[in-house]
Design a protein around this motif. Sequence first.
Motif, PDB file in Angstrom:
ATOM      1  N   ALA A   1       0.115  13.427  -9.882  1.00 25.20           N
ATOM      2  CA  ALA A   1       0.643  13.092  -8.559  1.00 25.20           C
ATOM      3  C   ALA A   1      -0.420  13.264  -7.475  1.00 25.20           C
ATOM      4  O   ALA A   1      -0.545  12.431  -6.561  1.00 25.20           O
ATOM      5  CB  ALA A   1       1.863  13.956  -8.251  1.00 25.20           C
ATOM      6  N   LEU A   2      -1.205  14.328  -7.578  1.00 21.70           N
ATOM      7  CA  LEU A   2      -2.259  14.574  -6.590  1.00 21.70           C
ATOM      8  C   LEU A   2      -3.321  13.490  -6.648  1.00 21.70           C
ATOM      9  O   LEU A   2      -3.745  12.954  -5.608  1.00 21.70           O
ATOM     10  CB  LEU A   2      -2.883  15.945  -6.836  1.00 21.70           C
ATOM     11  CG  LEU A   2      -4.069  16.310  -5.929  1.00 21.70           C
ATOM     12  CD1 LEU A   2      -3.627  16.331  -4.464  1.00 21.70           C
ATOM     13  CD2 LEU A   2      -4.662  17.657  -6.337  1.00 21.70           C
ATOM     14  N   ARG A   3      -3.739  13.149  -7.842  1.00 21.03           N
ATOM     15  CA  ARG A   3      -4.755  12.100  -7.989  1.00 21.03           C
ATOM     16  C   ARG A   3      -4.232  10.759  -7.495  1.00 21.03           C
ATOM     17  O   ARG A   3      -4.971   9.975  -6.879  1.00 21.03           O
ATOM     18  CB  ARG A   3      -5.181  12.002  -9.445  1.00 21.03           C
ATOM     19  CG  ARG A   3      -5.990  13.216  -9.923  1.00 21.03           C
ATOM     20  CD  ARG A   3      -6.189  13.188 -11.415  1.00 21.03           C
ATOM     21  NE  ARG A   3      -6.940  12.009 -11.826  1.00 21.03           N
ATOM     22  CZ  ARG A   3      -6.783  11.390 -12.991  1.00 21.03           C
ATOM     23  NH1 ARG A   3      -5.874  11.822 -13.858  1.00 21.03           N
ATOM     24  NH2 ARG A   3      -7.510  10.342 -13.289  1.00 21.03           N
ATOM     25  N   ALA A   4      -2.931  10.492  -7.743  1.00 19.23           N
ATOM     26  CA  ALA A   4      -2.338   9.245  -7.252  1.00 19.23           C
ATOM     27  C   ALA A   4      -2.332   9.226  -5.726  1.00 19.23           C
ATOM     28  O   ALA A   4      -2.657   8.210  -5.099  1.00 19.23           O
ATOM     29  CB  ALA A   4      -0.903   9.101  -7.789  1.00 19.23           C
ATOM     30  N   ARG A   5      -1.990  10.349  -5.141  1.00 14.25           N
ATOM     31  CA  ARG A   5      -1.941  10.447  -3.674  1.00 14.25           C
ATOM     32  C   ARG A   5      -3.316  10.239  -3.059  1.00 14.25           C
ATOM     33  O   ARG A   5      -3.457   9.622  -1.989  1.00 14.25           O
ATOM     34  CB  ARG A   5      -1.410  11.820  -3.277  1.00 14.25           C
ATOM     35  CG  ARG A   5      -1.264  12.047  -1.779  1.00 14.25           C
ATOM     36  CD  ARG A   5      -0.216  11.134  -1.198  1.00 14.25           C
ATOM     37  NE  ARG A   5       0.014  11.390   0.207  1.00 14.25           N
ATOM     38  CZ  ARG A   5       0.781  10.652   0.984  1.00 14.25           C
ATOM     39  NH1 ARG A   5       1.396   9.586   0.465  1.00 14.25           N
ATOM     40  NH2 ARG A   5       0.948  10.950   2.256  1.00 14.25           N
ATOM     41  N   LEU A   6      -4.347  10.694  -3.767  1.00 11.92           N
ATOM     42  CA  LEU A   6      -5.718  10.574  -3.253  1.00 11.92           C
ATOM     43  C   LEU A   6      -6.391   9.278  -3.678  1.00 11.92           C
ATOM     44  O   LEU A   6      -7.555   9.024  -3.352  1.00 11.92           O
ATOM     45  CB  LEU A   6      -6.555  11.774  -3.723  1.00 11.92           C
ATOM     46  CG  LEU A   6      -6.114  13.140  -3.226  1.00 11.92           C
ATOM     47  CD1 LEU A   6      -6.958  14.235  -3.861  1.00 11.92           C
ATOM     48  CD2 LEU A   6      -6.185  13.214  -1.694  1.00 11.92           C
ATOM     49  N   GLY A   7      -5.661   8.450  -4.437  1.00 11.98           N
ATOM     50  CA  GLY A   7      -6.227   7.190  -4.895  1.00 11.98           C
ATOM     51  C   GLY A   7      -7.281   7.348  -5.943  1.00 11.98           C
ATOM     52  O   GLY A   7      -8.207   6.532  -6.036  1.00 11.98           O
TER      53      GLY A   7
ATOM     54  N   ILE B   1       3.907   4.057  -7.792  1.00 12.30           N
ATOM     55  CA  ILE B   1       3.847   3.325  -9.051  1.00 12.30           C
ATOM     56  C   ILE B   1       2.692   3.816  -9.912  1.00 12.30           C
ATOM     57  O   ILE B   1       2.791   3.866 -11.143  1.00 12.30           O
ATOM     58  CB  ILE B   1       3.754   1.801  -8.808  1.00 12.30           C
ATOM     59  CG1 ILE B   1       4.030   1.056 -10.111  1.00 12.30           C
ATOM     60  CG2 ILE B   1       2.406   1.408  -8.229  1.00 12.30           C
ATOM     61  CD1 ILE B   1       4.162  -0.438  -9.927  1.00 12.30           C
ATOM     62  N   GLY B   2       1.610   4.249  -9.262  1.00 12.44           N
ATOM     63  CA  GLY B   2       0.476   4.769 -10.013  1.00 12.44           C
ATOM     64  C   GLY B   2       0.813   6.051 -10.746  1.00 12.44           C
ATOM     65  O   GLY B   2       0.464   6.224 -11.917  1.00 12.44           O
ATOM     66  N   ALA B   3       1.494   6.965 -10.064  1.00 15.78           N
ATOM     67  CA  ALA B   3       1.858   8.236 -10.683  1.00 15.78           C
ATOM     68  C   ALA B   3       2.861   8.032 -11.814  1.00 15.78           C
ATOM     69  O   ALA B   3       2.721   8.612 -12.904  1.00 15.78           O
ATOM     70  CB  ALA B   3       2.434   9.181  -9.630  1.00 15.78           C
ATOM     71  N   MET B   4       3.887   7.219 -11.561  1.00 20.01           N
ATOM     72  CA  MET B   4       4.887   6.954 -12.599  1.00 20.01           C
ATOM     73  C   MET B   4       4.234   6.370 -13.848  1.00 20.01           C
ATOM     74  O   MET B   4       4.516   6.788 -14.982  1.00 20.01           O
ATOM     75  CB  MET B   4       5.947   5.989 -12.066  1.00 20.01           C
ATOM     76  CG  MET B   4       6.873   6.563 -11.026  1.00 20.01           C
ATOM     77  SD  MET B   4       7.943   5.289 -10.302  1.00 20.01           S
ATOM     78  CE  MET B   4       8.765   4.669 -11.778  1.00 20.01           C
TER      79      MET B   4
ATOM     80  N   PRO C   1       0.811  -1.235   0.000  1.00 23.49           N
ATOM     81  CA  PRO C   1       0.000   0.000   0.000  1.00 23.49           C
ATOM     82  C   PRO C   1       0.834   1.271   0.000  1.00 23.49           C
ATOM     83  O   PRO C   1       0.443   2.268  -0.611  1.00 23.49           O
ATOM     84  CB  PRO C   1      -0.822  -0.134   1.284  1.00 23.49           C
ATOM     85  CG  PRO C   1      -0.982  -1.601   1.472  1.00 23.49           C
ATOM     86  CD  PRO C   1       0.332  -2.197   1.027  1.00 23.49           C
ATOM     87  N   ASP C   2       1.987   1.256   0.648  1.00 22.94           N
ATOM     88  CA  ASP C   2       2.845   2.447   0.699  1.00 22.94           C
ATOM     89  C   ASP C   2       3.396   2.825  -0.669  1.00 22.94           C
ATOM     90  O   ASP C   2       3.823   3.967  -0.872  1.00 22.94           O
ATOM     91  CB  ASP C   2       4.018   2.222   1.660  1.00 22.94           C
ATOM     92  CG  ASP C   2       3.582   2.174   3.112  1.00 22.94           C
ATOM     93  OD1 ASP C   2       2.461   2.638   3.405  1.00 22.94           O
ATOM     94  OD2 ASP C   2       4.344   1.656   3.949  1.00 22.94           O
TER      95      ASP C   2
END
Length: 232
Positions: free
Chosen positions: A222-228, A185-188, A179-180
Amino acid sequence: DIARGVDDIARGAGDGEQREDAVFQGLCAVLRDYPVHGAEFLAAIEGQRMDLAPRAYADYEQTELYCDRVAATVGRICLDVWGVKADVDVDIARELSTKRGVAFQLTNILRDIREDHARGRCYLPADELAANGITVDDLLAWSDANNADARCARFMHIQCARAQRIFAESAALDAMVSPDAVATIGAMSAIYREILRKIAVDPRRALARRVRLSALEKSWIALRARLGLLGA
């Protein structure tokens, strides 16, 4: 010899932490604290050697090996450090990580055709260029002259479609990592997918000018990745 030193540390021979080189000290600590496959570092070094001098890549198999050495190795090392969820088969995750790394590097290759050519380099499969009756010079002339060369368009479509397919084949990886690491990996992956999408939409323009994402676009990802929210 860097490769020999890495091999010694990976096999547990010698004491890397006693070497004065800070890189080896750090590497020894990583190999001690995480279940990293030491052979991956040797493969990564081989990838750097492959870039020491221009070389031709006769077919996709050779291009894929290059992608594995310079990109997929990094992904597998990251996976070893990040870890996977408790119910995940690590071997499957590593296979998918390899595919993701290859997709990343294929995107780099398609983005950097003009820049690589200026340096005397070409990572595109030579047999596929020949099968379409073109050279890299033809691709660049196609973009510069803005002419409708169907051969170049077809070649670029095939290359983009392959990279997109490999991205799709590795899609399950995102739900396997710790999860961390999901946001990272999502943003990349979202950034690379968007670069590839822009190339595929207008490959002639992409050949003329290197495709980039703006700081705003990357920040939004990056923001969307951070917020899932990347899948939303």
